[in-house]
Design a protein around this motif. Structure first.
Motif, PDB file in Angstrom:
ATOM      1  N   ARG A   5       0.840  -1.208   0.000  1.00  0.00           N
ATOM      2  CA  ARG A   5       0.000   0.000   0.000  1.00  0.00           C
ATOM      3  C   ARG A   5       0.873   1.255   0.000  1.00  0.00           C
ATOM      4  O   ARG A   5       0.587   2.220  -0.684  1.00  0.00           O
ATOM      5  N   ARG A   6       1.949   1.224   0.801  1.00  0.00           N
ATOM      6  CA  ARG A   6       2.869   2.363   0.871  1.00  0.00           C
ATOM      7  C   ARG A   6       3.494   2.623  -0.498  1.00  0.00           C
ATOM      8  O   ARG A   6       3.547   3.765  -0.967  1.00  0.00           O
ATOM      9  N   LEU A   7       3.944   1.570  -1.159  1.00  0.00           N
ATOM     10  CA  LEU A   7       4.558   1.721  -2.487  1.00  0.00           C
ATOM     11  C   LEU A   7       3.548   2.247  -3.507  1.00  0.00           C
ATOM     12  O   LEU A   7       3.887   3.065  -4.356  1.00  0.00           O
ATOM     13  N   GLU A   8       2.307   1.785  -3.407  1.00  0.00           N
ATOM     14  CA  GLU A   8       1.260   2.273  -4.315  1.00  0.00           C
ATOM     15  C   GLU A   8       1.036   3.770  -4.119  1.00  0.00           C
ATOM     16  O   GLU A   8       0.929   4.528  -5.083  1.00  0.00           O
ATOM     17  N   LEU A   9       0.981   4.215  -2.865  1.00  0.00           N
ATOM     18  CA  LEU A   9       0.783   5.635  -2.578  1.00  0.00           C
ATOM     19  C   LEU A   9       1.961   6.478  -3.062  1.00  0.00           C
ATOM     20  O   LEU A   9       1.775   7.563  -3.604  1.00  0.00           O
ATOM     21  N   ILE A  10       3.172   5.983  -2.879  1.00  0.00           N
ATOM     22  CA  ILE A  10       4.359   6.703  -3.354  1.00  0.00           C
ATOM     23  C   ILE A  10       4.298   6.866  -4.867  1.00  0.00           C
ATOM     24  O   ILE A  10       4.558   7.942  -5.399  1.00  0.00           O
ATOM     25  N   GLU A  11       3.926   5.805  -5.550  1.00  0.00           N
ATOM     26  CA  GLU A  11       3.839   5.865  -7.013  1.00  0.00           C
ATOM     27  C   GLU A  11       2.734   6.831  -7.464  1.00  0.00           C
ATOM     28  O   GLU A  11       2.948   7.653  -8.353  1.00  0.00           O
ATOM     29  N   ARG A  12       1.575   6.760  -6.823  1.00  0.00           N
ATOM     30  CA  ARG A  12       0.442   7.615  -7.216  1.00  0.00           C
ATOM     31  C   ARG A  12       0.705   9.088  -6.943  1.00  0.00           C
ATOM     32  O   ARG A  12       0.284   9.948  -7.713  1.00  0.00           O
TER      33      ARG A  12
END
Length: 72
Positions: A5-12
């Motif tokens: 989830r953290r990686l998804e937020l960083i990417e978004r």
């Protein structure tokens, strides 16, 4: 927060390592005051006294949040 989830937020959001570090430091230093288990708008909110408002004050609900009209 789970790593995926953290990686998804960083990417978004497009946050870089420097901004993530800055936000981490701010989040560690931030203090959110509570009064009677509710987040206060300002520290010491629970110490304020009630004030009688003029009849022209606009209240959302009687006895709760009110707004005074600006002087003309």
């Amino acid at each position: 927060m789970p790593e995926p989830r953290r990686l998804e937020l960083i990417e978004r959001t497009g946050l870089d390592d420097g901004e993530l570090q800055c936000r981490e430091e701010v989040s560690r230093a931030l203090h959110v005051p509570f009064h009677e288990d509710v987040i206060s708008r300002l520290q010491g909110h629970g110490n304020l006294i009630d004030v009688r408002l003029p009849d022209r004050a606009v209240c959302i609900r009687p006895g709760e949040t009110c707004r005074l009209p600006l002087p003309e």
